[in-house]
Motif scaffolding. Structure first.
Motif, mmCIF file in Angstrom:
data_model
loop_
_atom_site.group_PDB
_atom_site.id
_atom_site.type_symbol
_atom_site.label_atom_id
_atom_site.label_comp_id
_atom_site.label_asym_id
_atom_site.label_seq_id
_atom_site.Cartn_x
_atom_site.Cartn_y
_atom_site.Cartn_z
ATOM 1 N N HIS A 1 1.411 2.675 -16.245
ATOM 2 C CA HIS A 1 2.367 3.368 -16.927
ATOM 3 C C HIS A 1 3.496 3.754 -16.002
ATOM 4 N N PRO A 2 4.717 3.828 -16.614
ATOM 5 C CA PRO A 2 5.777 3.918 -15.643
ATOM 6 C C PRO A 2 5.679 5.415 -15.027
ATOM 7 N N ASP A 3 6.132 5.591 -13.746
ATOM 8 C CA ASP A 3 6.529 6.912 -13.127
ATOM 9 C C ASP A 3 7.858 6.963 -12.942
ATOM 10 N N TRP B 1 5.578 4.779 -7.737
ATOM 11 C CA TRP B 1 6.451 3.963 -8.680
ATOM 12 C C TRP B 1 5.828 3.733 -10.178
ATOM 13 N N ILE B 2 4.450 4.151 -10.199
ATOM 14 C CA ILE B 2 3.647 3.647 -11.378
ATOM 15 C C ILE B 2 2.655 4.998 -11.501
ATOM 16 N N GLN C 1 14.435 -1.086 -8.584
ATOM 17 C CA GLN C 1 14.945 -0.264 -9.891
ATOM 18 C C GLN C 1 14.303 -0.652 -11.203
ATOM 19 N N ASP C 2 14.286 0.043 -12.108
ATOM 20 C CA ASP C 2 13.910 -0.377 -13.471
ATOM 21 C C ASP C 2 14.012 -1.714 -13.789
ATOM 22 N N GLY C 3 12.995 -2.229 -14.508
ATOM 23 C CA GLY C 3 13.026 -3.681 -15.004
ATOM 24 C C GLY C 3 12.801 -4.568 -14.114
ATOM 25 N N GLN C 4 12.587 -4.397 -13.048
ATOM 26 C CA GLN C 4 12.187 -5.587 -11.736
ATOM 27 C C GLN C 4 10.908 -5.848 -11.957
#
Length: 272
Positions: free
Chosen positions: A172-174, A154-155, A128-131
């Motif tokens: 960077h986020p994906d 994931w990224i 999940q986001d923030g992990q």
């Protein structure tokens, strides 16, 4: 005149004895090798499977263990060791540029791929986001680790920094916006209590008594990131360098390696 002849004969005899000693010492030194290792199972594999083969051929092998892998290549450059088993071609080439060394690959060795592990989650579906993800803190292994996450979607990596110059600023986020904890490679496995997932170098998994194949996902290791035995370029034609190459292809070693289940999941050299 008689004394002069005797003196000349004596000098020749002394020189012949000295030359004989030099030749003997030279032959003895040619059979001595010092090989360096970092933490993990590559030293264990060498001691169990390679060392007996070299000793049968008359080699006197000293094994030097380093607690920090960044000490190994300077030691090779300075001549304190003649060979090492711990690094990939990509890492070696980066370090060659960094410390003005001239190391080359002597031969392939069985390689432990990286894998993703977790003590808090049973599958990758729980991300999940923030992990927080633990990754090795050395640039080359860190980039390898993050390439696994990129492959999972994931990224994203922008490729502005690579190899020994890699930085987390390239991440960077994906699908997910994740946090990263940079940990010394040997400590990533121990850090799993404090993070959501960790990407562990395979030899530390094997060293812990676990199997690489039990990871949540196992790296498809590119050739440039497979571990090999490295030497200085000036030594490539030495007999001991050939002896090391031959030992890692010896049927006796291949049989020994395949009989040890703890190395399940290692990538075998292509010339096996």
């Amino acid at each position: 005149m008689k004394y002069l002849k005797f003196s000349i004969i004596l000098m020749i005899a002394v020189l012949l004895v000295a030359c004989g000693k030099d030749d003997s010492a030279s032959q003895e030194n040619a059979k001595k090798i010092t090989v360096g290792f970092g933490p993990g199972t590559y030293e264990e594999i060498f001691r169990g499977g390679i060392l007996p083969i070299l000793e049968k051929k008359g080699y006197d092998v000293e094994i030097k263990s380093f607690s920090q892998t960044d000490q190994i290549n300077p030691a090779m450059k300075d001549g304190d060791i003649q060979a090492s088993v711990f690094q990939s071609t990509a890492y070696m080439n980066s370090i060659n540029d960094k410390i003005d060394a001239k190391m080359i690959k002597n031969n392939d060795v069985p390689t432990a791929p990286q894998s993703v592990w977790s003590k808090k989650h049973k599958s990758l579906d729980e991300v999940q986001d923030g992990q927080t993800i633990a990754v090795p803190n050395d640039p080359v292994n860190q980039e390898r680790a993050l390439r696994i996450l990129e492959g999972l979607g994931w990224i994203k990596l922008d490729n502005k920094t690579t190899g020994v110059n890699f930085k987390l600023s390239s991440v960077h986020p994906d699908k997910y916006d994740l946090k990263f904890s940079e940990v010394a490679s040997p400590q990533v496995l121990r850090s799993l209590e404090d993070v959501d997932y960790g990407i562990v170098n395979g030899n530390y998994i094997a060293d812990s008594g676990q199997k690489i194949s039990d990871g949540l996902v196992v790296e498809k290791t590119p050739d440039e990131h497979k571990v090999m035995l490295s030497i200085n370029a000036s030594d490539k034609d030495k007999e001991w360098a050939k002896a090391l190459r031959d030992a890692y292809k010896d049927p006796e070693f291949i049989k020994w390696f395949r009989e040890h289940d703890e190395y399940s999941g290692y990538i075998e050299p292509t010339d096996w």
